[in-house]
Scaffold this motif. Structure first.
Motif, PDB file in Angstrom:
ATOM      1  N   LEU A  49       0.643  -1.211  -0.074  1.00 24.85           N
ATOM      2  CA  LEU A  49       0.121  -0.014   0.163  1.00 24.85           C
ATOM      3  C   LEU A  49       0.915   1.284  -0.012  1.00 24.85           C
ATOM      4  N   LEU A  52       2.880   2.242  -3.202  1.00 22.11           N
ATOM      5  CA  LEU A  52       1.704   2.910  -4.269  1.00 22.11           C
ATOM      6  C   LEU A  52       1.402   4.280  -3.780  1.00 22.11           C
ATOM      7  N   THR A 356       7.966  -7.909  -9.111  1.00 21.66           N
ATOM      8  CA  THR A 356       8.553  -7.593  -7.678  1.00 21.66           C
ATOM      9  C   THR A 356       7.561  -8.319  -6.660  1.00 21.66           C
ATOM     10  N   ILE A 406       4.077  -9.468  -8.794  1.00 20.59           N
ATOM     11  CA  ILE A 406       3.577  -8.711  -9.929  1.00 20.59           C
ATOM     12  C   ILE A 406       4.219  -7.817 -10.634  1.00 20.59           C
ATOM     13  N   ASP A 407       4.045  -7.109 -11.722  1.00 17.97           N
ATOM     14  CA  ASP A 407       4.823  -5.957 -12.462  1.00 17.97           C
ATOM     15  C   ASP A 407       3.909  -4.764 -11.853  1.00 17.97           C
ATOM     16  N   MET A 408       4.483  -3.795 -11.162  1.00 24.26           N
ATOM     17  CA  MET A 408       3.773  -2.622 -10.678  1.00 24.26           C
ATOM     18  C   MET A 408       3.579  -1.793 -11.881  1.00 24.26           C
ATOM     19  N   ARG A 409       4.151  -1.778 -13.302  1.00 23.41           N
ATOM     20  CA  ARG A 409       4.024  -0.925 -14.285  1.00 23.41           C
ATOM     21  C   ARG A 409       2.706  -1.650 -14.921  1.00 23.41           C
ATOM     22  N   LEU A 411      -0.995  -1.606 -14.280  1.00 24.71           N
ATOM     23  CA  LEU A 411      -2.083  -0.959 -13.382  1.00 24.71           C
ATOM     24  C   LEU A 411      -3.143  -2.038 -13.138  1.00 24.71           C
ATOM     25  N   VAL A 414      -1.900  -4.446 -10.635  1.00 30.40           N
ATOM     26  CA  VAL A 414      -1.687  -3.837  -9.390  1.00 30.40           C
ATOM     27  C   VAL A 414      -3.224  -4.071  -8.680  1.00 30.40           C
ATOM     28  N   ASP A 415      -4.293  -3.561  -9.333  1.00 32.50           N
ATOM     29  CA  ASP A 415      -5.457  -3.838  -8.815  1.00 32.50           C
ATOM     30  C   ASP A 415      -5.901  -5.000  -8.533  1.00 32.50           C
ATOM     31  N   HIS A 418      -4.397  -6.116  -5.159  1.00 28.75           N
ATOM     32  CA  HIS A 418      -5.177  -5.797  -3.867  1.00 28.75           C
ATOM     33  C   HIS A 418      -6.508  -6.783  -3.936  1.00 28.75           C
ATOM     34  N   GLN A 419      -7.010  -7.175  -4.838  1.00 27.98           N
ATOM     35  CA  GLN A 419      -8.224  -8.054  -4.924  1.00 27.98           C
ATOM     36  C   GLN A 419      -7.642  -9.561  -4.178  1.00 27.98           C
TER      37      GLN A 419
ATOM     38  N   TYR B  22      -9.824   1.104  -3.623  1.00 36.60           N
ATOM     39  CA  TYR B  22      -8.709   1.399  -2.817  1.00 36.60           C
ATOM     40  C   TYR B  22      -8.314   2.898  -2.818  1.00 36.60           C
ATOM     41  N   PHE B  29       4.962   3.820 -10.718  1.00 31.88           N
ATOM     42  CA  PHE B  29       5.614   2.830 -11.647  1.00 31.88           C
ATOM     43  C   PHE B  29       4.824   2.795 -13.177  1.00 31.88           C
ATOM     44  N   GLU B  30       3.408   2.653 -12.935  1.00 32.52           N
ATOM     45  CA  GLU B  30       2.576   2.690 -13.980  1.00 32.52           C
ATOM     46  C   GLU B  30       2.483   4.175 -14.803  1.00 32.52           C
ATOM     47  N   SER B  33       6.054   4.830 -16.632  1.00 34.77           N
ATOM     48  CA  SER B  33       6.342   3.932 -17.584  1.00 34.77           C
ATOM     49  C   SER B  33       5.465   3.942 -18.677  1.00 34.77           C
ATOM     50  N   GLN B  48      11.277  -1.353  -9.176  1.00 32.43           N
ATOM     51  CA  GLN B  48      10.282  -1.811  -8.645  1.00 32.43           C
ATOM     52  C   GLN B  48      10.725  -3.299  -7.881  1.00 32.43           C
TER      53      GLN B  48
END
Lengths: 486, 479
Positions: A49, A52, A356, A406-409, A411, A414-415, A418-419, B22, B29-30, B33, B48
């Motif tokens: 968290l 991000l 990561t 996951i790859d934080m790039r 989106l 990333v979501d 969280h789920q 959230y 990052f997103e 990039s 990352q």
């Protein structure tokens, strides 16, 4: 981050210059940090968290004495400004990250071992002492502080007490709370109290409410811990390791139950699933693990004949269901067997390049008999979301560490992470477990407090209100505020 | 107080109904990039990997003294990420924080996630430097001096004159001179190696042609002296030549070698570093063709540049590396071949069996040893020097406390962050002095010069010496 990207100014917009002025009068100026670039590095910990969405403090103070802590807290109280205590910032919960700005108290420079009273099985330390440093000083003298978090080399004793953390050896030795004999705490108005008896060196005491236990695990929401009286115990003379591989996760889980039924009490029982084993083998070229869906690692310790006896008996119990069993008690072989478990955290990144490991849904604890079901459910969650989740953990007490990669790039990913974390937390609650065994609630699990505790959360809120009526101590954490948001 | 900064972090998950609850719409990052070029994208891919566990707090020698979170890799990478995200203005303050680093590699080697902190910090400084330039003093040093061999030589000659006027020989070690005034911040008189005239191309003993080659003549030991040896400690080169000649090796010191480029690379000036690297590789062309040839270094930091940084970073994953390689007319095979042949001189001597040639303890003094960070950590050499010293020191070898700690030099780190560097130095010199040994051996000219200062400040009368000199002395009267 802040609205203004200005870093040439000495303070971000909104900081109270009156408070900063008084802090500089209380603590030497080079330990009062207000440069934007100094504050940024206090805006996150290891939680998914806060990676991000960082939480920026307005000012960071690095106190060196209890008197300084008390003065800073009193000044913050006077200005109605939040105070967030922090050790090494190794938490995975957002706990040491300010949710509402204010003062961060970086306690890592209060790092003296004040007294080593081994005849009375205790030491008195400041909160910033690093765990590994303490044990490195104690072990040559034949003693140790048993809880062993993975972050031993950098985490602080203060952080361990505030989070009541533990580690692998919790199966036999329990969590930090069992070793805390007394505390010195700075309350939300700056008052300093000593719990467990003002001058006590007793190892047992039932005098009065157990305030020590109340502050242990309170995550900085009730006060600032400035001194810790810690019980230490003799180091076992020898350690041994048993490794066993199983064709199914169920067989591994049943073996753990068999072990306790056989009246054995290992110091640690660890499990790695197939993904975790693959990661370890990718990370260490030449490391060969036996084929199987799951591998168990047992640590036994004690006097040499007891270690031999216990390891042999453990191996015999394992052989009933395992397809491969090995045990060792000479240090080189012990290390070789333990190697896969030791590197698994480091190895997690190897399962997926360009990704990561994120700390989310990473600390559930379930009843031991539910561990195989929980591992299977986590793999199902992983398949559904389309990223690997490597799982390993302390099966001896049902504590599982899930590591989504996951790859934080991306989106969407990333979501979905969280789920996945939410699903793992709810899984734990559904099968009579808990959302956190040793990492804590902090920001990331605040929303589950109501469901997990029901009316008991009301009592926690009443305690919080009694000790911190203005709500300045680490607000926003543990679901202690109204609406479950802190 | 400000609440705008943390509203999001305070929210946390509130339910299990899927996306969007959230309060997080984008992350750095997103966001970055999506619009960045390939270079920044790949830097983000590596950034990352830092999961912010804080392990680098346990390994960083700068942090060990300062207690500042901005000094550890986690902090520096956090700042870098903010800058890439556009939330932090690139400025000199940021540059100063990113360079508060001795580039020892500990954080990279000990990172549980395998994050390549070396690449990220070099690339990050490089991106920043392209936007704001180097600070003037640093530009003068890494570009003006180390970047231009002729200027460096002239400057060394000029420094020699200054030393003659304003410095006096050190009472404990005549190859160092001490300033007659106390330096501000440093707080003490500064010791420097006495600048010498240009080295002779070949050691006299070798010129006499008394050696028989044991190894084939096409398997030479090529020596890269490095700037500090070249200008301040030329006798180390002579010593190395004698050692490898005794081992029956043809010894070559090619003309045209320049600075290894590490100061420029660490400062974020990849262009200068690459130009120097290319010049060195050209000067070496033809000398390292046979499989048995080796490139031996007297300075482990230079060795790390050749062995690791050229192929992995400068001509490797750092932005512009591939293009620079092509522009210099080099191939990755050539760079990797030189890298694979690059070794520390003392470790090579040991590997080739110099131990058997030692005539018995050549010195009556007791000796302690300081591990250069780059030698111990990045080149993995730590047991051989100790074995050598046990054989060489008549007065005995004494291990110092915390054998793995840094002297605080770090090249231009000592120049740019004097106070932090001096603090690290005093601690280390105190530990070495506490052994009571008469000599402090090490295997890096930078550590030698810097520790000479620390020992001078500690006042115990100890002096520093390079292991290769002790080995050469241990060969007895044969050379």
């Amino acid at each position: 981050m802040t609205a203004s990207p200005e870093n040439g100014t000495s303070r971000p917009a909104g900081a109270s210059s009156a408070l900063v002025r008084s802090l500089r009068a209380l603590v030497s100026a080079e330990r009062v940090l207000t440069r934007h670039q100094d504050l940024i590095v206090y805006s996150y910990d290891a939680s998914f968290l806060t990676r991000l969405k960082p939480g920026l403090p307005d000012v960071v103070v690095q106190p060196q004495t209890t008197a300084e802590v008390a003065a800073v807290v009193a000044a913050a109280a006077e200005h109605g400004v939040p105070v967030t205590p922090r050790g090494a910032g190794t938490a995975q919960t957002g706990g040491p990250v300010p949710a509402r700005g204010g003062v961060v108290l970086d306690l890592s420079r209060m790092n003296r071992v004040l007294e080593t009273d081994l005849d009375n099985l205790q030491v008195i330390v400041e909160p910033g002492v690093v765990h590994a440093t303490l044990n490195a000083a104690l072990e040559p003298q034949g003693f140790f502080f048993p809880p062993d978090p993975g972050s031993s080399q950098m985490c602080t004793i203060g952080g361990m007490v505030a989070g009541n953390t533990s580690g692998m050896r919790a199966v036999k030795y329990g969590a930090t709370a069992e070793y805390v004999l007394g505390l010195e705490v700075v309350l939300a108005d700056g008052t300093v109290i000593t719990t467990g008896g003002l001058r006590s060196r007793a190892l047992k005491s039932v005098s009065g409410y157990d305030l020590t236990r109340l502050f242990v695990g309170s995550e900085g929401t009730l006060g600032v811990i400035t001194r810790i009286r810690l019980k230490v115990i003799p180091v076992p003379e020898r350690r041994g390791v048993v490794m066993a591989a199983f064709c199914s996760i169920e067989a591994a889980g049943e073996t753990v139950i068999d072990v306790f039924r056989a009246r054995l009490r290992p110091a640690a029982i660890e499990i790695m699933d197939r993904t975790a084993c693959r990661a370890a083998m990718l990370h260490v070229p030449g490391l060969v693990l036996p084929q199987g869906e799951g591998v168990l690692f047992f640590q036994v310790d004690g006097p040499p004949p007891a270690v031999t006896y216990e390891a042999e008996k453990l191996a015999a119990v394992c052989r009933r269901r395992a397809n491969h069993v090995e045990w060792a008690e000479d240090p080189a072989r012990v290390n070789a067997l333990w190697q896969a478990r030791a590197v698994v955290g480091a190895a997690s990144g190897r399962v997926r390049e360009e990704a990561t490991r994120v700390c989310a849904g990473e600390d559930i604890c379930v009843p031991i008999i539910q561990v195989p079901a929980a591992l299977a459910a986590i793999q199902e969650i992983s398949r559904r979301h389309g990223f690997p989740i490597l799982t390993y953990g302390h099966i001896g007490d049902g504590n599982l560490h899930a590591a989504p990669l996951i790859d934080m790039r991306d989106l969407a990913e990333v979501d979905r992470a969280h789920q996945a974390a939410d699903e793992i937390h709810r899984l734990a609650l559904r099968i009579n477990g808990t959302t956190t065994a040793e990492h804590g609630v902090g920001l990331v699990r605040a929303a589950y407090m109501d469901e997990e505790h029901g009316p008991a959360l009301g009592v926690m809120r009443a305690i919080k209100k009694a000790l911190d009526p203005a709500g300045i101590m680490n607000p926003g954490k543990m679901g202690l505020g109204r609406e479950g948001r802190g | 107080m400000s609440t705008a900064s943390a509203g999001g972090a305070g929210q946390g998950p509130s339910g299990g109904q899927g996306c969007g609850q959230y309060g997080i719409v984008a992350n750095v990052f997103e966001r970055v990039s999506a619009v960045a070029g390939e270079d920044v994208r790949s830097l983000l891919g590596e950034l990352q990997k830092c999961m912010r566990c804080g392990q680098c707090r346990a390994s960083c020698p700068v942090f060990a003294e300062s207690g500042r979170e901005t000094d550890v890799a986690r902090g520096k990478l956090g700042l870098l990420l903010e800058e890439l995200g556009g939330d932090l203005r690139p400025d000199r303050e940021l540059y100063a924080r990113l360079t508060r680093c001795v580039n020892c590699g500990r954080c990279r080697l000990e990172c549980p996630s395998g994050a390549d902190t070396g690449y990220m910090l070099l690339e990050g400084r490089c991106l920043l430097q392209r936007r704001i330039g180097l600070p003037p003093v640093k530009a003068a040093v890494v570009r003006g001096l180390f970047g231009r061999p002729a200027v460096l030589r002239a400057a060394a000659a000029a420094l020699g004159l200054v030393q003659a006027l304003l410095f006096r020989p050190s009472p404990v070690d005549p190859r160092h001179v001490r300033s007659i005034w106390r330096l501000p911040v440093f707080g003490q008189r500064m010791l420097l190696p006495r600048m010498r005239k240009r080295r002779p191309a070949t050691a006299p003993a070798l010129a006499a042609g008394r050696r028989q080659y044991v190894a084939p003549a096409d398997a030479p030991v090529v020596i890269y002296p490095g700037c500090l040896v070249d200008l301040g400690y030329p006798e180390l080169l002579t010593a190395a030549q004698e050692v490898f000649a005794r081992l029956g090796r043809r010894v070559v010191v090619p003309e045209g070698l320049v600075c290894c480029g590490a100061p420029a690379a660490y400062a974020g000036d990849a262009d200068t570093a690459r130009r120097l690297a290319a010049e060195n590789l050209k000067a070496l062309a033809g000398h390292l063709d046979s499989p048995g040839s080796r490139l031996a270094f007297l300075c482990p930091s230079c060795a790390v540049a050749f062995r690791h940084d050229y192929p992995a970073y400068l001509f490797g994953r750092m932005s512009g590396g591939t293009e620079a390689l092509a522009a210099a007319g080099l191939t990755m095979d050539a760079v990797s071949d030189v890298a694979a042949k690059s070794v520390d001189a003392t470790a090579l001597a040991w590997e080739l069996g110099i131990g058997e040639h030692l005539a018995g303890p050549p010195i009556s003094a007791s000796v302690t040893y300081h591990d250069p960070c780059h030698l111990r950590r990045l080149l993995g050499v730590h047991s051989q020097p100790r074995e050598a010293l046990r054989a060489l020191a008549g007065g005995g070898f004494r291990e110092a406390p915390r054998p793995d700690s840094c002297c605080g030099f770090g090249g231009t780190f000592a120049l740019e962050h004097v106070a932090a560097s001096a603090q690290m130095l005093d601690r280390r010199a105190g530990e070495l002095a506490s052994t009571g040994a008469q000599l402090v051996a090490t295997a890096c000219p930078g550590c030698m010069a810097w520790l000479a200062n620390g020992l001078d400040r500690a006042g115990g009368g100890q002096r520093t010496v390079h292991l290769i000199e002790l080995i050469a002395r241990g060969l007895g009267g044969g050379v």
